[in-house]
Design a protein around this motif. Structure first.
Motif, PDB file in Angstrom:
ATOM      1  N   ILE A 266       0.833  -1.205   0.000  1.00  0.00           N
ATOM      2  CA  ILE A 266       0.000   0.000   0.000  1.00  0.00           C
ATOM      3  C   ILE A 266       0.867   1.254   0.000  1.00  0.00           C
ATOM      4  O   ILE A 266       0.649   2.189  -0.784  1.00  0.00           O
ATOM      5  N   ALA A 267       1.882   1.268   0.877  1.00  0.00           N
ATOM      6  CA  ALA A 267       2.747   2.446   0.990  1.00  0.00           C
ATOM      7  C   ALA A 267       3.496   2.723  -0.311  1.00  0.00           C
ATOM      8  O   ALA A 267       3.569   3.879  -0.764  1.00  0.00           O
ATOM      9  N   MET A 268       4.052   1.681  -0.929  1.00  0.00           N
ATOM     10  CA  MET A 268       4.813   1.881  -2.167  1.00  0.00           C
ATOM     11  C   MET A 268       3.883   2.239  -3.323  1.00  0.00           C
ATOM     12  O   MET A 268       4.254   3.023  -4.204  1.00  0.00           O
ATOM     13  N   ALA A 269       2.684   1.676  -3.331  1.00  0.00           N
ATOM     14  CA  ALA A 269       1.731   2.011  -4.391  1.00  0.00           C
ATOM     15  C   ALA A 269       1.334   3.478  -4.322  1.00  0.00           C
ATOM     16  O   ALA A 269       1.158   4.140  -5.358  1.00  0.00           O
ATOM     17  N   LEU A 270       1.209   4.009  -3.105  1.00  0.00           N
ATOM     18  CA  LEU A 270       0.810   5.407  -2.947  1.00  0.00           C
ATOM     19  C   LEU A 270       1.907   6.381  -3.375  1.00  0.00           C
ATOM     20  O   LEU A 270       1.648   7.580  -3.521  1.00  0.00           O
ATOM     21  N   GLU A 271       3.129   5.876  -3.579  1.00  0.00           N
ATOM     22  CA  GLU A 271       4.216   6.710  -4.073  1.00  0.00           C
ATOM     23  C   GLU A 271       4.333   6.677  -5.587  1.00  0.00           C
ATOM     24  O   GLU A 271       5.161   7.389  -6.155  1.00  0.00           O
ATOM     25  N   ARG A 272       3.513   5.859  -6.231  1.00  0.00           N
ATOM     26  CA  ARG A 272       3.578   5.702  -7.682  1.00  0.00           C
ATOM     27  C   ARG A 272       2.479   6.517  -8.357  1.00  0.00           C
ATOM     28  O   ARG A 272       1.292   6.316  -8.093  1.00  0.00           O
ATOM     29  N   ARG A 273       2.872   7.406  -9.232  1.00  0.00           N
ATOM     30  CA  ARG A 273       1.884   8.247  -9.911  1.00  0.00           C
ATOM     31  C   ARG A 273       0.909   7.429 -10.740  1.00  0.00           C
ATOM     32  O   ARG A 273      -0.262   7.805 -10.883  1.00  0.00           O
ATOM     33  N   ASP A 274       1.380   6.314 -11.295  1.00  0.00           N
ATOM     34  CA  ASP A 274       0.525   5.551 -12.202  1.00  0.00           C
ATOM     35  C   ASP A 274      -0.547   4.747 -11.478  1.00  0.00           C
ATOM     36  O   ASP A 274      -1.613   4.494 -12.037  1.00  0.00           O
ATOM     37  N   VAL A 275      -0.311   4.356 -10.256  1.00  0.00           N
ATOM     38  CA  VAL A 275      -1.300   3.520  -9.557  1.00  0.00           C
ATOM     39  C   VAL A 275      -1.904   4.196  -8.325  1.00  0.00           C
ATOM     40  O   VAL A 275      -2.935   3.755  -7.827  1.00  0.00           O
ATOM     41  N   ALA A 276      -1.261   5.253  -7.815  1.00  0.00           N
ATOM     42  CA  ALA A 276      -1.731   5.883  -6.577  1.00  0.00           C
ATOM     43  C   ALA A 276      -3.180   6.359  -6.647  1.00  0.00           C
ATOM     44  O   ALA A 276      -3.943   6.159  -5.683  1.00  0.00           O
ATOM     45  N   PRO A 277      -3.644   6.995  -7.741  1.00  0.00           N
ATOM     46  CA  PRO A 277      -5.043   7.470  -7.751  1.00  0.00           C
ATOM     47  C   PRO A 277      -6.052   6.346  -7.517  1.00  0.00           C
ATOM     48  O   PRO A 277      -7.011   6.520  -6.759  1.00  0.00           O
ATOM     49  N   ALA A 278      -5.844   5.202  -8.136  1.00  0.00           N
ATOM     50  CA  ALA A 278      -6.784   4.084  -7.988  1.00  0.00           C
ATOM     51  C   ALA A 278      -6.731   3.537  -6.556  1.00  0.00           C
ATOM     52  O   ALA A 278      -7.776   3.175  -5.990  1.00  0.00           O
ATOM     53  N   ILE A 279      -5.535   3.497  -5.969  1.00  0.00           N
ATOM     54  CA  ILE A 279      -5.404   2.978  -4.611  1.00  0.00           C
ATOM     55  C   ILE A 279      -6.079   3.920  -3.627  1.00  0.00           C
ATOM     56  O   ILE A 279      -6.792   3.487  -2.714  1.00  0.00           O
ATOM     57  N   ARG A 280      -5.872   5.231  -3.804  1.00  0.00           N
ATOM     58  CA  ARG A 280      -6.504   6.204  -2.909  1.00  0.00           C
ATOM     59  C   ARG A 280      -8.027   6.118  -2.995  1.00  0.00           C
ATOM     60  O   ARG A 280      -8.729   6.199  -1.989  1.00  0.00           O
ATOM     61  N   ALA A 281      -8.531   5.979  -4.228  1.00  0.00           N
ATOM     62  CA  ALA A 281      -9.971   5.899  -4.407  1.00  0.00           C
ATOM     63  C   ALA A 281     -10.538   4.649  -3.733  1.00  0.00           C
ATOM     64  O   ALA A 281     -11.605   4.694  -3.112  1.00  0.00           O
ATOM     65  N   PHE A 282      -9.803   3.546  -3.811  1.00  0.00           N
ATOM     66  CA  PHE A 282     -10.243   2.307  -3.179  1.00  0.00           C
ATOM     67  C   PHE A 282     -10.284   2.455  -1.658  1.00  0.00           C
ATOM     68  O   PHE A 282     -11.238   2.080  -0.993  1.00  0.00           O
ATOM     69  N   ILE A 283      -9.186   3.034  -1.095  1.00  0.00           N
ATOM     70  CA  ILE A 283      -9.118   3.207   0.356  1.00  0.00           C
ATOM     71  C   ILE A 283     -10.238   4.133   0.835  1.00  0.00           C
ATOM     72  O   ILE A 283     -10.883   3.889   1.853  1.00  0.00           O
ATOM     73  N   LYS A 284     -10.472   5.198   0.079  1.00  0.00           N
ATOM     74  CA  LYS A 284     -11.523   6.150   0.457  1.00  0.00           C
ATOM     75  C   LYS A 284     -12.886   5.479   0.489  1.00  0.00           C
ATOM     76  O   LYS A 284     -13.748   5.825   1.295  1.00  0.00           O
ATOM     77  N   GLY A 285     -13.080   4.509  -0.383  1.00  0.00           N
ATOM     78  CA  GLY A 285     -14.375   3.854  -0.476  1.00  0.00           C
ATOM     79  C   GLY A 285     -14.579   2.732   0.519  1.00  0.00           C
ATOM     80  O   GLY A 285     -15.680   2.155   0.606  1.00  0.00           O
ATOM     81  N   LEU A 286     -13.565   2.401   1.316  1.00  0.00           N
ATOM     82  CA  LEU A 286     -13.711   1.312   2.281  1.00  0.00           C
ATOM     83  C   LEU A 286     -14.663   1.693   3.417  1.00  0.00           C
ATOM     84  O   LEU A 286     -14.610   2.824   3.897  1.00  0.00           O
TER      85      LEU A 286
END
Length: 286
Positions: A266-286
């Protein structure tokens, strides 16, 4: 000036039992954090620090680690034929002679794994990196340590403060005088009994060591857990050579267990511009 550190030892023969069943047929160091295996992060850290030779201490079933850094002829041919870039593969391609491997035929402890590389290390200072300890920072942990090593020489270990109730799980520093991020080491204790740790400063898996530690390991003395401990061998050098702990700037993720592995992804994904938006959106929706 201390001798330059050109070689790094990667103890990668472990069974990875804390991540079973995934590690039944896959080396734990080949499990991915986002889209790169753990071993790639450790190698990138070593290369950034100027390491020229990567020494893998492997075991049975770990050949994928060495193969990963070889040329993937069929894959590259297929990608070329399809007009696709090979840029994504560049970090996984080792230079000629950059990777060396040696077998640890029995799991006898971290000290024994490092000792198995003694003839390749020779009479030079060397680094040790534990790949399941993922370190992040700018620059990387080992690069920070190399800079500090240029000032004090001797032996240097990365250090991290942990809650006192966790010290029984790690090698722990008995600290002396501090100067900035450097702390003199008066002693080292491997996995001290509950309530007996000399500090809460633990060793998270990055070392710069002098070759004399191999002579200490020659004795093959068993320590905590009935294993040959690197911490015990290092302790024998204290008072004979400079020995410091270095508090690095960055984050550490213990990827040897399930919770640390998930947190690191999760931490490394949030540092990646290409995947961070999708990860943030998923976490927000939990």
């Amino acid at each position: 000036m201390p001798n330059r550190v050109r070689k790094a030892v990667f103890p990668v023969a472990g069974l990875g039992t804390r991540l079973l069943p995934a590690t039944k047929s896959i080396p734990k160091e080949m499990i991915t954090i986002v889209d790169r295996p753990l071993i790639q992060y450790a190698v990138d850290e070593a290369r950034e620090a100027g390491i020229e030779q990567l020494i893998f201490v492997t075991g049975r079933g770990k050949s994928a680690l060495v193969d990963y850094f070889d040329v993937g002829f069929e894959l590259e041919t297929t990608l070329n034929a399809r007009g696709k870039s090979l840029e994504m593969l560049e970090p996984s391609n080792a230079r000629f002679g950059e990777v060396v491997s040696v077998r640890q035929q029995q799991q006898l402890g971290l000290g024994h794994a490092v000792w198995c590389a003694r003839d390749i290390v020779g009479d030079e200072p060397f680094a040790v990196l534990l790949p399941d300890e993922l370190m992040t920072g700018q620059p990387g942990c080992l690069a920070q340590m190399i800079e500090a090593y240029g000032e004090v020489g001797g032996n240097l270990v990365a250090a991290l403060e942990v809650p006192p109730h966790e010290t029984h799980k790690y090698g722990v520093v008995d600290p002396g005088a501090s100067n900035g991020r450097l702390t003199e080491i008066r002693g080292l204790v491997e996995k001290p009994a509950w309530g007996t740790a000399p500090s809460n400063l633990m060793l998270p898996g990055r070392y710069i060591l002098q070759p004399e530690v191999m002579r200490a390991l020659d004795a093959q003395e068993k320590g905590a857990g009935g294993e040959i401990q690197l911490t015990d061998a290092m302790a024998k050098l204290i008072g004979k050579q400079p020995f410091h702990a270095f508090r690095f700037e960055g984050q550490r993720y213990d990827c040897g267990n399930a919770e640390g592995f998930v947190i690191a992804n999760i931490a490394m994904a949030l540092e990646r511009r290409d995947v961070a938006p999708a990860i943030r959106a998923f976490i927000k929706g939990l």
